[in-house]
Design a protein around this motif. Structure first.
Motif, PDB file in Angstrom:
ATOM      1  N   ARG A  41       0.832  -1.203   0.000  1.00 16.10           N
ATOM      2  CA  ARG A  41       0.000   0.000   0.000  1.00 16.10           C
ATOM      3  C   ARG A  41       0.869   1.256   0.000  1.00 16.10           C
ATOM      4  NH1 ARG A  41      -0.923   3.073   3.810  1.00 16.10           N
ATOM      5  NH2 ARG A  41      -0.478   1.599   5.475  1.00 16.10           N
ATOM      6  N   LYS A  42       1.881   1.284   0.861  1.00 19.88           N
ATOM      7  CA  LYS A  42       2.788   2.440   0.926  1.00 19.88           C
ATOM      8  C   LYS A  42       3.538   2.636  -0.387  1.00 19.88           C
ATOM      9  CE  LYS A  42       3.655   1.897   5.849  1.00 19.88           C
ATOM     10  NZ  LYS A  42       4.665   1.468   6.850  1.00 19.88           N
ATOM     11  N   GLU A  43       4.013   1.531  -0.957  1.00 22.21           N
ATOM     12  CA  GLU A  43       4.751   1.610  -2.219  1.00 22.21           C
ATOM     13  C   GLU A  43       3.857   2.133  -3.344  1.00 22.21           C
ATOM     14  OE1 GLU A  43       8.007   1.081  -3.050  1.00 22.21           O
ATOM     15  OE2 GLU A  43       8.370   0.898  -0.898  1.00 22.21           O
ATOM     16  N   GLY A  44       2.582   1.795  -3.302  1.00 18.16           N
ATOM     17  CA  GLY A  44       1.647   2.247  -4.321  1.00 18.16           C
ATOM     18  C   GLY A  44       1.441   3.747  -4.316  1.00 18.16           C
ATOM     19  N   GLU A  45       1.764   4.382  -3.204  1.00 19.28           N
ATOM     20  CA  GLU A  45       1.622   5.830  -3.082  1.00 19.28           C
ATOM     21  C   GLU A  45       2.834   6.584  -3.621  1.00 19.28           C
ATOM     22  OE1 GLU A  45       0.847   6.370   1.068  1.00 19.28           O
ATOM     23  OE2 GLU A  45      -1.088   5.340   0.969  1.00 19.28           O
ATOM     24  N   LEU A  46       3.931   5.886  -3.863  1.00 25.58           N
ATOM     25  CA  LEU A  46       5.147   6.538  -4.350  1.00 25.58           C
ATOM     26  C   LEU A  46       5.081   6.771  -5.854  1.00 25.58           C
ATOM     27  CD1 LEU A  46       7.866   4.493  -2.432  1.00 25.58           C
ATOM     28  CD2 LEU A  46       7.039   6.791  -1.905  1.00 25.58           C
ATOM     29  N   ASN A  94      14.193  -3.339  -5.137  1.00 20.28           N
ATOM     30  CA  ASN A  94      14.942  -3.655  -3.917  1.00 20.28           C
ATOM     31  C   ASN A  94      14.276  -3.202  -2.618  1.00 20.28           C
ATOM     32  OD1 ASN A  94      17.562  -4.666  -5.162  1.00 20.28           O
ATOM     33  ND2 ASN A  94      17.248  -2.734  -6.211  1.00 20.28           N
ATOM     34  N   CYS A  95      13.057  -2.807  -2.662  1.00 20.12           N
ATOM     35  CA  CYS A  95      12.400  -2.250  -1.473  1.00 20.12           C
ATOM     36  C   CYS A  95      12.025  -3.334  -0.453  1.00 20.12           C
ATOM     37  CB  CYS A  95      11.178  -1.436  -1.874  1.00 20.12           C
ATOM     38  SG  CYS A  95       9.834  -2.410  -2.570  1.00 20.12           S
ATOM     39  N   TYR A  96      11.620  -2.887   0.698  1.00 21.41           N
ATOM     40  CA  TYR A  96      11.214  -3.750   1.810  1.00 21.41           C
ATOM     41  C   TYR A  96      10.103  -4.705   1.381  1.00 21.41           C
ATOM     42  CZ  TYR A  96       9.643  -4.866   6.597  1.00 21.41           C
ATOM     43  OH  TYR A  96       9.276  -5.513   7.753  1.00 21.41           O
ATOM     44  N   ALA A  97       9.159  -4.247   0.596  1.00 22.29           N
ATOM     45  CA  ALA A  97       8.053  -5.098   0.147  1.00 22.29           C
ATOM     46  C   ALA A  97       8.563  -6.280  -0.669  1.00 22.29           C
ATOM     47  CB  ALA A  97       7.040  -4.289  -0.668  1.00 22.29           C
ATOM     48  N   VAL A  98       9.558  -6.061  -1.501  1.00 26.03           N
ATOM     49  CA  VAL A  98      10.141  -7.141  -2.304  1.00 26.03           C
ATOM     50  C   VAL A  98      10.812  -8.164  -1.399  1.00 26.03           C
ATOM     51  CG1 VAL A  98      11.923  -7.701  -4.009  1.00 26.03           C
ATOM     52  CG2 VAL A  98      10.397  -5.755  -4.384  1.00 26.03           C
ATOM     53  N   ARG A  99      11.573  -7.683  -0.407  1.00 27.06           N
ATOM     54  CA  ARG A  99      12.238  -8.602   0.522  1.00 27.06           C
ATOM     55  C   ARG A  99      11.226  -9.394   1.332  1.00 27.06           C
ATOM     56  NH1 ARG A  99      15.209  -3.884   1.500  1.00 27.06           N
ATOM     57  NH2 ARG A  99      14.444  -3.833   3.648  1.00 27.06           N
ATOM     58  N   LEU A 100      10.131  -8.758   1.724  1.00 27.58           N
ATOM     59  CA  LEU A 100       9.078  -9.466   2.454  1.00 27.58           C
ATOM     60  C   LEU A 100       8.420 -10.527   1.572  1.00 27.58           C
ATOM     61  CD1 LEU A 100       7.326  -6.580   4.402  1.00 27.58           C
ATOM     62  CD2 LEU A 100       8.672  -8.446   5.382  1.00 27.58           C
TER      63      LEU A 100
END
Length: 113
Positions: free
Chosen positions: A59-64, A81-87
């Motif tokens: 959700r946060k990434e979608g706002e960027l 490489n963001c946190y969402a990808v690692r998760l």
């Protein structure tokens, strides 16, 4: 006298074979030291927590937008490489270890570069 114990572990090579992703693209690998073990929890509660965190991050990434970054290349790098990808990668690994190997508690991951 003491009892020598054994522990289940996999290597970073195993992580890559199981998921097709580089081991550095997982949350467990963040801040891990060379020639050490990372603990990966495989419990139900942990998997649920990963899903919740992942949904929040998506959700946060979608706002960027590109405007939030220096340039388009920086934006694209962040998306890869963001946190969402690692998760997402960590969820995949946990699910594989639970489904294919029947593990439900934890496993160590030997990290060496």
């Amino acid at each position: 006298m003491i009892e020598i114990k054994t522990a289940r572990y996999i290597t970073t090579d195993d992580v890559e074979k199981l998921t097709g992703k580089h081991w550095g693209d997982f949350e467990f690998a963040q801040l891990v030291e060379n020639d050490s073990y990372a603990i990966l929890c495989l419990a139900d509660w942990y998997l649920e927590e990963l899903y919740e965190e992942y949904e929040d991050e998506v959700r946060k990434e979608g706002e960027l937008t590109i405007a939030d970054f220096e340039d388009e290349d920086d934006f694209k790098w962040h998306r890869r490489n963001c946190y969402a990808v690692r998760l997402k990668n960590q969820i995949k690994l946990v699910e594989i270890l639970r489904k294919d190997f029947g593990l439900r508690d934890s496993v160590l991951i030997w990290v060496s570069w």
